[in-house]
Design an enzyme around this catalytic site. Structure first.
Site, short mmCIF file in Angstrom:
data_model
loop_
_atom_site.label_atom_id
_atom_site.label_comp_id
_atom_site.label_asym_id
_atom_site.label_seq_id
_atom_site.Cartn_x
_atom_site.Cartn_y
_atom_site.Cartn_z
N ASP A 249 0.87 -1.18 0.00
CA ASP A 249 0.00 0.00 0.00
C ASP A 249 0.90 1.23 0.00
OD1 ASP A 249 -3.21 0.33 1.15
OD2 ASP A 249 -1.94 2.10 0.94
N PHE B 5 -17.08 -12.34 -1.00
CA PHE B 5 -18.43 -12.36 -0.41
C PHE B 5 -18.42 -12.29 1.12
CE2 PHE B 5 -18.93 -14.39 -4.57
CZ PHE B 5 -19.99 -13.66 -5.08
N ALA C 159 -27.28 -6.89 -3.85
CA ALA C 159 -28.58 -6.24 -4.06
C ALA C 159 -29.71 -7.13 -3.49
CB ALA C 159 -28.80 -5.98 -5.54
N CYS D 255 -20.82 -1.66 1.33
CA CYS D 255 -21.14 -2.36 0.07
C CYS D 255 -22.56 -2.18 -0.44
CB CYS D 255 -20.89 -3.85 0.25
SG CYS D 255 -19.17 -4.21 0.52
N ARG E 116 -18.87 2.91 8.22
CA ARG E 116 -19.24 3.41 6.89
C ARG E 116 -20.72 3.16 6.60
NH1 ARG E 116 -14.69 0.72 3.31
NH2 ARG E 116 -14.90 -0.83 4.95
C1 UDX Z 1 -22.15 -7.47 3.00
C2 UDX Z 1 -22.46 -8.85 2.42
O1 UDX Z 1 -23.16 -9.65 3.38
C3 UDX Z 1 -21.18 -9.54 1.98
O2 UDX Z 1 -21.47 -10.77 1.32
C4 UDX Z 1 -20.41 -8.63 1.04
O3 UDX Z 1 -19.17 -9.22 0.68
C5 UDX Z 1 -20.16 -7.28 1.68
O4 UDX Z 1 -21.40 -6.71 2.09
P1 UDX Z 1 -21.32 -6.57 5.37
O5 UDX Z 1 -21.72 -5.22 4.83
O6 UDX Z 1 -19.99 -6.71 5.99
O7 UDX Z 1 -21.41 -7.67 4.21
O8 UDX Z 1 -22.39 -6.99 6.49
P2 UDX Z 1 -23.82 -7.70 6.51
O9 UDX Z 1 -23.80 -8.73 7.55
O10 UDX Z 1 -24.25 -8.13 5.17
O11 UDX Z 1 -24.76 -6.53 7.04
C6 UDX Z 1 -25.02 -5.36 6.27
C7 UDX Z 1 -26.04 -4.48 6.95
O12 UDX Z 1 -27.32 -5.10 6.94
C8 UDX Z 1 -25.73 -4.19 8.43
O13 UDX Z 1 -26.01 -2.84 8.68
C9 UDX Z 1 -26.68 -5.11 9.19
O14 UDX Z 1 -27.02 -4.61 10.46
C10 UDX Z 1 -27.87 -5.12 8.25
N1 UDX Z 1 -28.69 -6.33 8.39
C11 UDX Z 1 -28.19 -7.56 8.07
C12 UDX Z 1 -30.00 -6.21 8.85
O15 UDX Z 1 -30.48 -5.11 9.14
N2 UDX Z 1 -30.76 -7.35 8.95
C13 UDX Z 1 -30.28 -8.59 8.61
O16 UDX Z 1 -31.06 -9.56 8.73
C14 UDX Z 1 -28.96 -8.70 8.17
#
Ligand code: UDX
Length: 448
Positions: free
Chosen positions: A17, A150, A209, A260, A330
């Protein structure tokens, strides 16, 4: 890379980096002070660092000696110009491709690891091919692969150790097999999917999505529960028991955050609009719209229940991270909700188990600037200190410890009437018996 290093001891991995400070932190002797908090990560880094995993700023040397290069840079939403607010800013991806094309030696496999808009592999290929000077005394060539990640934060190591699938997109079968061989060290072959480049890029955007869409769906139902007397947890359980739907990702809350989901949906929206698929764009746009609406309605509910006035009221905020087990903020719903509460005149008293004060300060800075630098929030390392003297508290992140708070102790040091706003539905109503505390839970039709 840490997990690859753990499983492939014959492969030398160098994470480079240009940011010196960041690399220094990755090399920090104190293994508990790595730049990101992720359960299980420090143990792995401790075992492989200095053996087959190195962190350095020598980007040039790493490119010159690499057989395979993973581009894993930031791809935030573009802020200005065409596609602003929707498509990704690819300046860092492009600059990596230019640097690789200038410095690499022999045949190099270039792997897109960052999540990118569909067709970015073509941009990378064009840059790599165009810049290969013909008058070099050695030959070089490139294969571009897409290998989206993922993993979810908080469960990253487990997701990498036992992935549902590994996706490899490309045109060069030989290069795809080389990448596949790396994963075969710990991932069963039937879980490794090989596709063409564009399917791979689009699958990543689509998976995110779909996940986000489930959250917006359940959040929209949570509002219906509140007005009809239904209970969102009961509904989610009953709906999720249908094996075609499944029970995961049906937890209602303050809306999805993280780096994401929003970005990837907006990329999909941009792509749809670009190809004239207006109805498709509108469909995915509505997922983000519901997410914003959810955050907004929670804030409005708080104002309403605190008699329409927050001026000089102290509100405890429990949790600032976008989900538990991470220090990442974020796109955290906490930013929007806290900003709105501050705008109404509230003084916030913020607690989180992992997010440091500096991060909150950065996230709330724009607001502070608008308020002529007036301090409108304080930070507490101790959750009970954060709630002390408050008129209300809002639980925003589902940290395990918040499930077992000592309500008797809390009830001794608050202003009454006291309101608890539980946006994650994790507080047990029975625990508040006889303490005269008002509880509002998201998606609960029994809220008074
Ligand atoms: C996500 C995807 O799950 C992952 O596959 C991808 O590579 C990156 O983006 P991440 O953002 O780290 O991962 O967390 P994730 O567990 O998916 O949660 C995302 C958001 O959704 C969080 O704010 C979480 O609180 C919310 N969420 C998740 C809910 O509100 N309800 C749920 O049932 C699950």
């Amino acid at each position: 890379m840490a997990v690859i290093a753990k499983h492939c001891q014959n492969i030398e991995i160098e994470v480079v980096d240009i940011n010196k400070e960041r690399i220094n932190s990755w090399n920090n002797k104190n293994i508990h002070e790595l730049p990101i908090f992720e359960p299980g990560l420090s143990e792995i880094v401790k075992n492989v660092r200095g053996k087959n995993l190195k962190f350095s700023n020598d980007v040039e040397k790493a490119i010159k000696t690499a057989d395979m290069i993973f581009i894993s840079v930031n791809t935030p939403i573009k802020r200005k110009g065409i596609g602003a607010g929707e498509t990704s800013d690819l300046r860092w991806v492009e600059s990596c491709a230019r640097q690789i094309s200038k410095l690499s030696v022999g045949h190099t496999i270039v792997v897109e690891k960052s999540t990118l808009p569909v067709k970015t592999a073509k941009t990378i290929k064009d840059i790599l091919d165009a810049s290969s000077p013909s008058d070099l005394d050695y030959k070089r060539s490139f294969s571009v692969l897409s290998n989206p990640e993922f993993l979810a934060e908080g469960t990253a190591i487990m997701d990498l150790e036992q992935p549902d699938r590994v996706l490899i997109g490309g045109e060069d079968i030989e290069a795809m097999n080389q990448l596949k061989d790396i994963y075969l060290n710990w991932v069963p072959e039937h879980k490794i999917i090989c596709t063409n480049l564009w399917s791979s890029e689009l699958s990543k955007l689509s998976a995110n999505a779909f996940l986000a869409q489930r959250i917006s769906s359940i959040n929209s139902i949570s509002a219906i529960c509140e007005v009809t007397g239904a209970d969102i947890n009961e509904v989610a359980n009953a709906v999720g028991k249908d094996s075609r739907i499944g029970c995961k990702f049906l937890k209602a809350g303050p809306g999805f955050g993280g780096s994401c989901f929003k970005k990837d949906i907006l990329n999909l929206v941009y792509l749809s609009k670009y190809y004239g698929l207006t109805e498709v764009a509108k469909f995915w746009e509505s997922v983000v719209r519901i997410n914003n609406w959810q955050q907004n309605r929670i804030y409005e509910e708080i104002v309403k229940r605190l008699f329409g006035n927050l001026v000089n009221k102290k509100i405890g905020i429990l949790g600032f991270a976008f989900k538990e087990n991470t220090n990442d903020t974020r796109e955290s719903p906490a930013i929007e909700i806290c900003s709105n509460l501050i705008n109404e005149g509230a003084i916030l008293s913020i607690h989180d188990y992992k997010v440091p004060q500096e991060t909150i300060s950065r996230d709330l800075y724009p607001l502070q600037k608008d308020n002529n630098k007036k301090i409108c929030w304080e930070y507490h390392k101790d959750v009970y200190e954060a709630i002390k003297g408050c008129d209300a508290m809002v639980l925003l992140t589902e940290w395990e410890n918040y499930k077992n708070l000592d309500w008797g102790r809390i009830s001794l040091n608050i202003k009454r009437p006291f309101w608890i706003f539980d946006t994650r539905s994790i507080i047990k109503r029975e625990q508040l018996n006889d303490l005269s505390l008002n509880l509002w839970q998201l998606g609960n039709g029994n809220n008074k």
